[in-house]
Design an enzyme around this catalytic site. Structure first.
Site, mmCIF file in Angstrom:
data_model
loop_
_atom_site.group_PDB
_atom_site.id
_atom_site.type_symbol
_atom_site.label_atom_id
_atom_site.label_comp_id
_atom_site.label_asym_id
_atom_site.label_seq_id
_atom_site.Cartn_x
_atom_site.Cartn_y
_atom_site.Cartn_z
ATOM 1 N N CYS A 383 0.821 -1.204 0.000
ATOM 2 C CA CYS A 383 0.000 0.000 0.000
ATOM 3 C C CYS A 383 0.859 1.260 0.000
ATOM 4 O O CYS A 383 1.379 1.648 -1.034
ATOM 5 C CB CYS A 383 -0.995 -0.027 1.167
ATOM 6 S SG CYS A 383 -2.338 1.141 0.924
ATOM 7 N N HIS A 508 -3.356 -4.807 0.539
ATOM 8 C CA HIS A 508 -2.764 -5.327 1.780
ATOM 9 C C HIS A 508 -2.916 -6.847 1.769
ATOM 10 O O HIS A 508 -3.789 -7.386 2.459
ATOM 11 C CB HIS A 508 -3.492 -4.759 3.000
ATOM 12 C CG HIS A 508 -3.185 -3.331 3.280
ATOM 13 N ND1 HIS A 508 -2.037 -2.931 3.900
ATOM 14 C CD2 HIS A 508 -3.880 -2.208 3.029
ATOM 15 C CE1 HIS A 508 -2.033 -1.608 4.033
ATOM 16 N NE2 HIS A 508 -3.149 -1.154 3.504
ATOM 17 N N GLU A 510 -1.400 -9.017 3.225
ATOM 18 C CA GLU A 510 -1.215 -9.603 4.554
ATOM 19 C C GLU A 510 -2.551 -9.851 5.249
ATOM 20 O O GLU A 510 -2.660 -10.717 6.118
ATOM 21 C CB GLU A 510 -0.313 -8.709 5.422
ATOM 22 C CG GLU A 510 -0.904 -7.369 5.865
ATOM 23 C CD GLU A 510 -0.734 -6.233 4.848
ATOM 24 O OE1 GLU A 510 -0.476 -6.543 3.661
ATOM 25 O OE2 GLU A 510 -0.847 -5.066 5.244
HETATM 26 N N1 GLN Z 1 -1.684 6.875 3.123
HETATM 27 C C1 GLN Z 1 -1.845 6.129 1.916
HETATM 28 C C2 GLN Z 1 -3.220 6.305 1.300
HETATM 29 O O1 GLN Z 1 -4.117 6.750 1.946
HETATM 30 C C3 GLN Z 1 -1.562 4.642 2.166
HETATM 31 C C4 GLN Z 1 -2.543 3.989 3.044
HETATM 32 C C5 GLN Z 1 -2.089 2.643 3.545
HETATM 33 O O2 GLN Z 1 -0.913 2.318 3.508
HETATM 34 N N2 GLN Z 1 -3.011 1.835 4.053
HETATM 35 O O3 GLN Z 1 -3.403 5.981 0.148
#
Ligand code: GLN
Length: 536
Positions: A383, A508, A510
Site C-alpha cells: 500500500c 494489503h 497480509e
Molecule cells: N496513506 C496512503 C493512502 O491513503 C496509504 C494507506 C495505507 O498504507 N493503508 O493511500
C-alpha cells in the site's frame, strides 16, 4: 447447520487485559472447527467509535479490514488466520454501532411511545444481533468474545445481555484469568477468585476457567480455583507461555478441551481432524533455515500496528520451512541522522515497507527502498510501500526530481501519487477510504503472476491515494513494470522492478494470509530472501 440446536460460547476477560483473549477464543473455535462444526466468531468492543477506522494504531493496534470493507479490531485477523474463513462486518459489534442503531430506531419512532432503556431495549438488540449472525452464517456454534475486562463500565450492558441470553439459549461461559506467581512454585489464585466472584455478582457463572500463567498450574492452585469458583478441576485449563500462538489449540486439546466442550454443549464427538494444523505448527517450531527481514515504519514502537504483516511472514516462512526474524526499522532515525540505511539493513535478507499515513519517516522509507533496489535485496511494498516505491523510482530512475505523493508534499512538481478521484469531495473521516476486497488483473510473465499462478486476484485495500495515471507512461518507459491493474485498467495495483525481486502492491495481501493458506506474495518474498541468502 449440522447441530439440531445452535450453541453459544461466551469468552470473558477477567482481572486484566492483554492476556490473549482473542487468541483463546480463536483457539477454542479452531478446536471445534477441527471436530467438523461450523463456527461464527463475534467480537464485542465497548468503545463508542462505530468502527476502528478512525483509531490510531499506536493506541489501538492494527486496523483490520474485511472483504466487505469493514474496518475492525485486530482480533478479527486472529480469527481469520486461525479459522481460514472470511468474516463479515456483522461479526463485529461495537458500542458505537449499537448506540447509533438504537438512536436511529428511536428517531424513526421504532419504540412506539416508550422510553428507551439499556434494559430491555439495548440488551434485546444485542441478543437479536448475536442470534441473527448465527442464523445468517448458518453456524453450529457462535463464539462471542467480550472485549475488555469484567468490571469495565463499557461492557457492563453487554454482559447483562449475555446473562439474559443464557436463560434463552444454550450458552457456555469461559473465564480467562491470570494466575501470578510471586516466587517459583508459589502461584497466587486469590485474584482469580475475586474476579470470579465479580462475574458471579453479575449473575453469570463461568463453566470453564482458563488460566494464563508463567509457570505450570500446580495441583494446589487448581484445587483452590476449583473450590472457590465452583468449577470442577477438569474444566480448569492451563494457558502457558508459547513459542507460537498457533500452538494453543493443541495445548488445550492435550488437556481434553474439545471433549469437555462437546460434552458440555451436548454435541456428539466425531473425533478430531487436526493433522494439517499440527504439521504446520511443527514447521513453525522446527525451521530448517532462518532469515531476517526489515519492516520499516513509524509505528514500530507498537508492534501490534503491523501484526498481520508479522503473521503473514510466519505463514510464508512456515511454507518455506524457514523462520523469519523481524527487525523493526524506525525510519525517522534515518531522516534525522541517528542511523544510516546501510547500518540498519546490513544484516537483513529483505525489506518490507508496509502501510502508512502522513509524512514522518517517509524519506527514510524511500532511502531503504533505494538501498534494496541498488543492492539487490528483495523488497515488498504494501500500500503506502507501493506509493513510496513509485516515488523512489520516479526520482532516482525516471529522472523526476522531487517527485512525491501529494499526501506528503501537495506542491511537488511531479505528483506521481495523488488522491483517487472519488476521494476529492470527501470531507468526513470514518469508513470512506477505498476499502475492502477489490479485483486486480495481473500481467502474465511477472513475478506477481508467478506468485499467484493466476490472472485474476482479489485482495483487501485501505487507501485514499493511488498512482497518478498521468505518469504511468513515464514510469513504464523508464523500466518500471506495471504488473497489475484494476480490471478496467484505471488503477495501478502492482508494480515490479525489472531486475531483482522487488514487488509493491496497492493492496494489503497480509490481511488475507492464513496459516493454512498463506498470502502468495509473502511466500514468494520469503523464497526470494532465501534465494539471495543462498547466493551470498
Ligand atoms: N496513506 C496512503 C493512502 O491513503 C496509504 C494507506 C495505507 O498504507 N493503508 O493511500
Amino acid at each position: 447447520m449440522r447441530l439440531k440446536k445452535r450453541k453459544y460460547i461466551v469468552v470473558l476477560g477477567s482481572l486484566m487485559s492483554g492476556l490473549g483473549k482473542g487468541i483463546l477464543a480463536a483457539s477454542i473455535a479452531k478446536l471445534l472447527q477441527c471436530r467438523g462444526l461450523k463456527i461464527s466468531p463475534i467480537k464485542f468492543d465497548g468503545y463508542l467509535n462505530v468502527d476502528c477506522g478512525t483509531m490510531n494504531p499506536y493506541r489501538h493496534g492494527e486496523v483490520f479490514v474485511l472483504d466487505d470493507g469493514t474496518e475492525c479490531d485486530m482480533d478479527f485477523g486472529t480469527y481469520e488466520r486461525f479459522l481460514n474463513i472470511d468474516l463479515e462486518g456483522k461479526n463485529s459489534i461495537t458500542g458505537g454501532k449499537l448506540f447509533r442503531g438504537i438512536i436511529e430506531k428511536e428517531r424513526r419512532g421504532g419504540f412506539l411511545g416508550r422510553d428507551v432503556q439499556i434494559v430491555p431495549h439495548l440488551t434485546d438488540e444485542i441478543k437479536d444481533w448475536v442470534r441473527r449472525v448465527g442464523e445468517e452464517q448458518d453456524a453450529d456454534v457462535v463464539i462471542v468474545e467480550v472485549g475488555g475486562t469484567v468490571g469495565d463500565i463499557e461492557n457492563a450492558y453487554f454482559l447483562e445481555a449475555m446473562r439474559q441470553f443464557a436463560s434463552e439459549e444454550d450458552v457456555l461461559f469461559v473465564q480467562l484469568t491470570f494466575v501470578p506467581s510471586l516466587s517459583e512454585g508459589e502461584l497466587k489464585t486469590k485474584p482469580t477468585q475475586h474476579a470470579n466472584r465479580l462475574i458471579q455478582s453479575m449473575g453469570i457463572h463461568p463453566d470453564i476457567i482458563v488460566c494464563r500463567q508463567n509457570e505450570p498450574l500446580t495441583r494446589e492452585a487448581r484445587e483452590k480455583i476449583s473450590m472457590f469458583c465452583n468449577v470442577p478441576q477438569e474444566k480448569i485449563f492451563d494457558d502457558p507461555p508459547l513459542e507460537t500462538i498457533y500452538e494453543l489449540p493443541m495445548i488445550l486439546e492435550k488437556q481434553r478441551m474439545s471433549e469437555i466442550l462437546l460434552r458440555e454443549l451436548g454435541v456428539d464427538d466425531k473425533g478430531e481432524d487436526m493433522k494439517q494444523w499440527r504439521q504446520l505448527v511443527e514447521k513453525i517450531k522446527n525451521p530448517k533455515k532462518e532469515i531476517t527481514v526489515a519492516i520499516t515504519g513509524k509505528y514500530t514502537a507498537v508492534k501490534d500496528a503491523y501484526v498481520s504483516v508479522k503473521e503473514a511472514l510466519v505463514h510464508g516462512g512456515a511454507y518455506n520451512s524457514a523462520k523469519v526474524r523481524v527487525k523493526w526499522v524506525e525510519t525517522s532515525d534515518i531522516e534525522e541522522g541517528r542511523a544510516s540505511v546501510k547500518e540498519l539493513l546490513a544484516d537483513c535478507n529483505g525489506v518490507i515497507v508496509p502501510g502508512g499515513y502522513g509524512s514522518r519517516g517517509t524519506e527514510g522509507k524511500i532511502a531503504c527502498i533505494k538501498y534494496a533496489r541498488e543492492e539487490g535485496l528483495p523488497f515488498l511494498g504494501l500500500c503506502f510501500g507501493l506509493q513510496m516505491a513509485v516515488v523512489e523510482w520516479a526520482r532516482n530512475v525516471a529522472g523526476l526530481k522531487n517527485a512525491n505523493s501529494t499526501e506528503i508534499d501537495p506542491n511537488t512538481p511531479y505528483p506521481v501519487i495523488d488522491l483517487l478521484p472519488e476521494q476529492r469531495s470527501i470531507k468526513e473521516k470514518g469508513g470512506n477510504q477505498r476499502l475492502g476486497a477489490w479485483e486486480c488483473r495481473l500481467k502474465k510473465g511477472t513475478r506477481t503472476y508467478e506468485a499467484y499462478g493466476k490472472e485474476k486476484i482479489s485482495e483487501r485495500h485501505r487507501h485514499r491515494y493511488e498512482v497518478n495515471n498521468d505518469y504511468v507512461n513515464r514510469l513504464e518507459e523508464s523500466g518500471l513494470v506495471i504488473a497489475g491493474t484494476s480490471p478496467d485498467g484505471s488503477i495501478v495495483e502492482v508494480v515490479e522492478w525489472p531486475d531483482g525481486w522487488g514487488v509493491a502492491t496497492q493492496a494489503h495481501p497480509e490481511l488475507k494470509s492464513r496459516l493454512e493458506q498463506p498470502a502468495p506474495l509473502f511466500v514468494a518474498f520469503v523464497k526470494a530472501c532465501l534465494d539471495v541468502e543462498k547466493k551470498a
